[in-house]
Write a protein that holds these residues in place. Structure first.
Motif, PDB file in Angstrom:
ATOM      1  N   THR A  11     -15.494  66.851 -41.099  1.00 36.21           N
ATOM      2  CA  THR A  11     -16.619  66.403 -41.931  1.00 36.21           C
ATOM      3  C   THR A  11     -17.199  67.547 -42.768  1.00 36.21           C
ATOM      4  O   THR A  11     -17.383  67.406 -43.980  1.00 36.21           O
ATOM      5  N   GLN A  12     -17.466  68.684 -42.122  1.00 34.17           N
ATOM      6  CA  GLN A  12     -18.076  69.803 -42.866  1.00 34.17           C
ATOM      7  C   GLN A  12     -17.127  70.324 -43.947  1.00 34.17           C
ATOM      8  O   GLN A  12     -17.557  70.646 -45.059  1.00 34.17           O
ATOM      9  N   SER A  13     -15.849  70.400 -43.640  1.00 31.31           N
ATOM     10  CA  SER A  13     -14.896  70.912 -44.634  1.00 31.31           C
ATOM     11  C   SER A  13     -14.744  69.913 -45.776  1.00 31.31           C
ATOM     12  O   SER A  13     -14.620  70.308 -46.943  1.00 31.31           O
ATOM     13  N   ARG A  14     -14.755  68.638 -45.451  1.00 30.74           N
ATOM     14  CA  ARG A  14     -14.637  67.618 -46.490  1.00 30.74           C
ATOM     15  C   ARG A  14     -15.809  67.727 -47.460  1.00 30.74           C
ATOM     16  O   ARG A  14     -15.630  67.681 -48.671  1.00 30.74           O
ATOM     17  N   SER A  15     -16.993  67.910 -46.947  1.00 34.04           N
ATOM     18  CA  SER A  15     -18.126  67.976 -47.872  1.00 34.04           C
ATOM     19  C   SER A  15     -18.129  69.316 -48.618  1.00 34.04           C
ATOM     20  O   SER A  15     -18.549  69.378 -49.770  1.00 34.04           O
ATOM     21  N   TYR A  16     -17.590  70.375 -48.011  1.00 34.99           N
ATOM     22  CA  TYR A  16     -17.477  71.657 -48.728  1.00 34.99           C
ATOM     23  C   TYR A  16     -16.491  71.532 -49.891  1.00 34.99           C
ATOM     24  O   TYR A  16     -16.764  71.975 -51.005  1.00 34.99           O
ATOM     25  N   ARG A  74      -9.538  70.500 -24.334  1.00 36.90           N
ATOM     26  CA  ARG A  74      -9.583  70.602 -22.867  1.00 36.90           C
ATOM     27  C   ARG A  74     -10.793  69.849 -22.319  1.00 36.90           C
ATOM     28  O   ARG A  74     -10.705  69.168 -21.303  1.00 36.90           O
ATOM     29  N   GLN A  75     -11.925  70.000 -22.994  1.00 30.50           N
ATOM     30  CA  GLN A  75     -13.167  69.318 -22.575  1.00 30.50           C
ATOM     31  C   GLN A  75     -12.947  67.809 -22.613  1.00 30.50           C
ATOM     32  O   GLN A  75     -13.320  67.092 -21.684  1.00 30.50           O
ATOM     33  N   GLY A  76     -12.367  67.326 -23.705  1.00 28.21           N
ATOM     34  CA  GLY A  76     -11.803  65.975 -23.763  1.00 28.21           C
ATOM     35  C   GLY A  76     -12.771  64.803 -23.849  1.00 28.21           C
ATOM     36  O   GLY A  76     -12.325  63.666 -24.008  1.00 28.21           O
ATOM     37  N   ASP A  77     -14.094  65.036 -23.762  1.00 28.66           N
ATOM     38  CA  ASP A  77     -15.014  63.893 -23.744  1.00 28.66           C
ATOM     39  C   ASP A  77     -15.473  63.525 -25.155  1.00 28.66           C
ATOM     40  O   ASP A  77     -15.057  64.148 -26.134  1.00 28.66           O
ATOM     41  N   ASP A  78     -16.359  62.533 -25.254  1.00 31.69           N
ATOM     42  CA  ASP A  78     -16.803  62.056 -26.565  1.00 31.69           C
ATOM     43  C   ASP A  78     -17.570  63.135 -27.326  1.00 31.69           C
ATOM     44  O   ASP A  78     -17.491  63.221 -28.551  1.00 31.69           O
ATOM     45  N   VAL A  79     -18.313  63.965 -26.589  1.00 33.05           N
ATOM     46  CA  VAL A  79     -19.068  65.050 -27.240  1.00 33.05           C
ATOM     47  C   VAL A  79     -18.090  66.001 -27.925  1.00 33.05           C
ATOM     48  O   VAL A  79     -18.283  66.404 -29.078  1.00 33.05           O
ATOM     49  N   ALA A  80     -17.016  66.332 -27.217  1.00 32.47           N
ATOM     50  CA  ALA A  80     -16.012  67.259 -27.772  1.00 32.47           C
ATOM     51  C   ALA A  80     -15.342  66.637 -28.995  1.00 32.47           C
ATOM     52  O   ALA A  80     -15.119  67.315 -30.008  1.00 32.47           O
ATOM     53  N   ARG A  81     -15.025  65.349 -28.900  1.00 30.78           N
ATOM     54  CA  ARG A  81     -14.367  64.673 -30.037  1.00 30.78           C
ATOM     55  C   ARG A  81     -15.272  64.700 -31.273  1.00 30.78           C
ATOM     56  O   ARG A  81     -14.834  64.974 -32.382  1.00 30.78           O
ATOM     57  N   GLU A  82     -16.531  64.392 -31.038  1.00 31.14           N
ATOM     58  CA  GLU A  82     -17.489  64.381 -32.157  1.00 31.14           C
ATOM     59  C   GLU A  82     -17.619  65.775 -32.767  1.00 31.14           C
ATOM     60  O   GLU A  82     -17.663  65.943 -33.986  1.00 31.14           O
ATOM     61  N   ARG A  83     -17.628  66.781 -31.876  1.00 31.77           N
ATOM     62  CA  ARG A  83     -17.775  68.168 -32.353  1.00 31.77           C
ATOM     63  C   ARG A  83     -16.560  68.577 -33.191  1.00 31.77           C
ATOM     64  O   ARG A  83     -16.670  69.233 -34.211  1.00 31.77           O
ATOM     65  N   MET A  84     -15.380  68.179 -32.734  1.00 30.84           N
ATOM     66  CA  MET A  84     -14.190  68.515 -33.519  1.00 30.84           C
ATOM     67  C   MET A  84     -14.271  67.878 -34.900  1.00 30.84           C
ATOM     68  O   MET A  84     -14.010  68.516 -35.917  1.00 30.84           O
TER      69      MET A  84
END
Ligand SMILES: NC(=O)C1=CN([C@@H]2O[C@H](COP(=O)(O)OP(=O)(O)OC[C@H]3O[C@@H](n4cnc5c(N)ncnc54)[C@H](O)[C@@H]3O)[C@@H](O)[C@H]2O)C=CC1
Ligand SMILES: O=C(O)C(=O)Cc1ccc(O)cc1
Length: 379
Positions: free
Chosen positions: A266-271, A250-260
């Motif tokens: 990224t975190q799950s991949r490294s886990y 819903r937020q839809g901006d670059d910050v939201a994309r990066e956070r997703m």
């Protein structure tokens, strides 16, 4: 001593899916005598008479009823169970194992990680084994577990239930939710049949899991969510991540994309780790090839009655002799559990040669063609 060699088996819930499978298993694979009790269709023996006539008692009743059924059997037994082995196969372990421990029997909780199979053993399936009180029955238990051919993994009941909140609770919850979302949204895009031509491998795999759940006994899926105390906290996490994703979209901006990307990829991949990620990705690719082969419209399925070296070669030589080119060959099972070879046939191959090959399989006594699909109708 004799008791531990050839024990008499009692099944509580003998008329259910697993009860019936276990009866065949103990009678046919282990040569043991089996008796049972089930309020639906097996009441020749009273509960007390059942307890008195067996050495090993196995509870295979519905999940939510099992702890109280076991407590009832403890009351009925009133000490007569001393020296017996009590087992259960319930999908949740803490309640049933605790209830069995109130008896004086030796106690082991089991959980086969598959529906009652169509095959004679649990080969290739995992089975969790929760040893709770085991002494004189240990050697027989090991023989029994070996005879099941299951891949046994040991755990205590609490550990089992924690793990099952993920292995079953989470998997079932996400697919039941997918089923509900499809029910609500698929009509807006041409219904399920309209979606099918657009399928990805991931969609096809998920749809298969969802439909397997929908095809199965609903009470089991209900109880797996409601009877395991570790499911509710798991659902909290699942909901939090779905809610979080919705908010970011819903937020839809670059910050939201990066956070997703950071939290869900990224975190799950490294886990998970690079190697396991690569192996999982390759497993997915192989399933994709398998699905592609299974989707090919031109194939025959053959049952080979002679389970011996060379049977498959004889089958293949029929095609070779007629110049019929094969695209794929998979060993599989029919819906009834019969072992089949499913042979994908090249679309370019000559229809007459193929029909001749199919006839030859029968008259040469090589096998039985159970299905032949995508063949041109004979003129
Ligand atoms: N179906 C599956 O996929 C799996 C099932 N299990 C476990 O196996 C157990 C049985 O499952 P199913 O055979 O699939 O269920 P089911 O519903 O086919 O059979 C349960 C049987 O228990 C009987 N029953 C109900 N109350 C009883 C009582 N008081 N005394 C004796 N029998 C009673 C019912 O009449 C029924 O025949 C469950 O605990 C389940 O968690 C474990 C792994 C997989
Ligand atoms: O949905 C699954 O996980 C299955 O493969 C079927 C199943 C249902 C209940 C169990 O306790 C174990 C296996």
């Amino acid at each position: 001593m004799q008791t531990h060699e050839m024990p008499r088996i009692g099944l509580v819930g003998s008329q259910g899916a697993y009860g019936r499978w276990l009866r065949c298993f103990f009678e046919d694979r282990m040569g043991l005598r089996v008796v049972g009790h089930d309020p639906h269709g097996d009441t020749a023996l009273t509960e007390r008479a059942l307890i008195e006539s067996v050495d090993v008692l196995i509870f295979c009743a519905p999940i939510h009823q099992t702890p109280s059924v076991i407590r009832h059997y403890v009351e009925q037994a009133a000490g007569a169970e001393r020296g017996q082995l009590w087992l259960d196969i319930t999908s949740i372990k803490a309640g049933p194992v605790a209830a069995m421990l109130t008896s004086q029997a030796e106690v082991v909780g089991l959980h086969p990680m598959s529906a009652a199979p169509k095959s004679a053993t649990l080969r290739g399936r995992a089975m969790v084994v929760c040893e709770a009180r085991l002494d004189r029955w240990r050697a027989w238990l090991e023989r029994f577990l070996a005879a099941t051919e299951a891949d046994c993994v040991r755990a205590n009941a609490d550990q089992h239930d924690r793990v099952m909140a993920l292995v079953q609770g989470m998997v079932h919850a996400t697919h039941m939710a997918q089923g509900a979302v499809l029910r609500e949204l698929a009509p807006t895009v041409g219904d399920l049949d309209g979606i099918r031509p657009f399928s990805s491998v991931g969609y096809e795999l998920d749809v298969a899991v969802t439909r397997r759940i929908l095809a199965s006994n609903p009470v089991i899926y209900q109880d797996i969510q409601f009877e395991n105390p570790y499911v509710a906290p798991m659902l909290e996490r699942l909901a939090a991540h779905i809610d979080g994703l919705r908010d970011l979209v819903r937020q839809g901006d670059d910050v939201a994309r990066e956070r997703m990307r950071e939290t869900l990829l990224t975190q799950s991949r490294s886990y998970v780790g690079e190697q396991a990620v690569a192996e999982g990705s390759y497993a997915f690719e192989r399933l994709g090839y398998l699905l592609a082969d299974l989707r090919e419209p031109r194939y025959i399925s053959v049952f080979l009655p002679l389970d011996r070296p060379g049977s498959l070669r004889a089958l293949l030589s029929v095609f070779e002799q007629r110049g019929v080119n094969l695209d794929s060959i998979h060993s599989s099972r029919s819906a009834e559990g019969e072992l089949l070879f499913r042979i994908g046939v090249s679309r370019e191959c000559d229809a007459m040669a193929l029909r001749d090959a199919i006839d030859a399989i029968a008259w040469q006594g090589i096998g039985r063609v159970v299905e032949a699909a995508g063949m041109a109708t004979p003129s």
